[in-house]
Design an enzyme around this catalytic site. Sequence first.
Site, PDB file in Angstrom:
ATOM      1  N   VAL A   9     -37.804  20.346   1.079  1.00 37.71           N
ATOM      2  CA  VAL A   9     -39.065  20.300   0.141  1.00 37.71           C
ATOM      3  C   VAL A   9     -38.810  19.403  -0.891  1.00 37.71           C
ATOM      4  CG1 VAL A   9     -39.917  22.590   1.060  1.00 37.71           C
ATOM      5  CG2 VAL A   9     -38.297  22.445  -0.846  1.00 37.71           C
ATOM      6  N   SER A  10     -39.851  18.768  -1.535  1.00 39.73           N
ATOM      7  CA  SER A  10     -39.317  17.853  -2.625  1.00 39.73           C
ATOM      8  C   SER A  10     -39.176  18.321  -3.933  1.00 39.73           C
ATOM      9  CB  SER A  10     -40.686  17.080  -2.589  1.00 39.73           C
ATOM     10  OG  SER A  10     -40.882  16.229  -1.507  1.00 39.73           O
ATOM     11  N   THR A  11     -39.581  19.630  -3.955  1.00 44.03           N
ATOM     12  CA  THR A  11     -39.321  20.271  -5.425  1.00 44.03           C
ATOM     13  C   THR A  11     -38.955  21.608  -5.302  1.00 44.03           C
ATOM     14  OG1 THR A  11     -41.558  21.120  -5.602  1.00 44.03           O
ATOM     15  CG2 THR A  11     -41.381  18.983  -6.508  1.00 44.03           C
TER      16      THR A  11
END
Length: 190
Positions: A9-11
């Site tokens: 996941v990006s964050t």
Amino acid sequence: MATIGYIRVSTIDQNIDLQRNALTSANCDRIFEDRISGKIANRPGLKRALKYVNKGDTLVVWKLDRLGRSVKNLVALISELHERGAHFHSLTDSIDTSSAMGRFFFHVMSAPAEMERELIVERTLAGLAAARAQGRLGGHPRAINRHEQEQISRLLEKGHPRQQLAIIFGIGVSTLYRYFPASRIKKRMN
């Protein structure tokens, strides 16, 4: 023959449950994760997953873009798995390199990246040939020209310190040692 899952996941705020549930349903024996942008090359979870993968194993992702953002990186990663005798499976993209169709799709996907590499090589070789035709040689320009080399050589022989000469000529001390190894400098006695 283990099935290894990889989640990204990006964050930190993004929820990984959707990916984890999909990988659990795909009977992954072990799941690794990263909470980091796909643009970042250094992904510790992916590194651990790739270390864990052995011959005959399959690396599984929920979606292809979870593995990487660029086609070039995806091709390199999947090629590495193939060379190690491992497979790749993307659940939502229906890519499975353990099947003939999956391998075919991978080859179709990798063709543009291979073409790009070949075009870069062609352009580089053409540029070097054009430079040679104009009397220039390829590679990095010399840090110091012949005239400067002669000046520095004389100054070193007179006992001037390398640190001082490096500052004067705007080069590193290591460059001076590369051009003028200590064993080749004969100091003149005045």
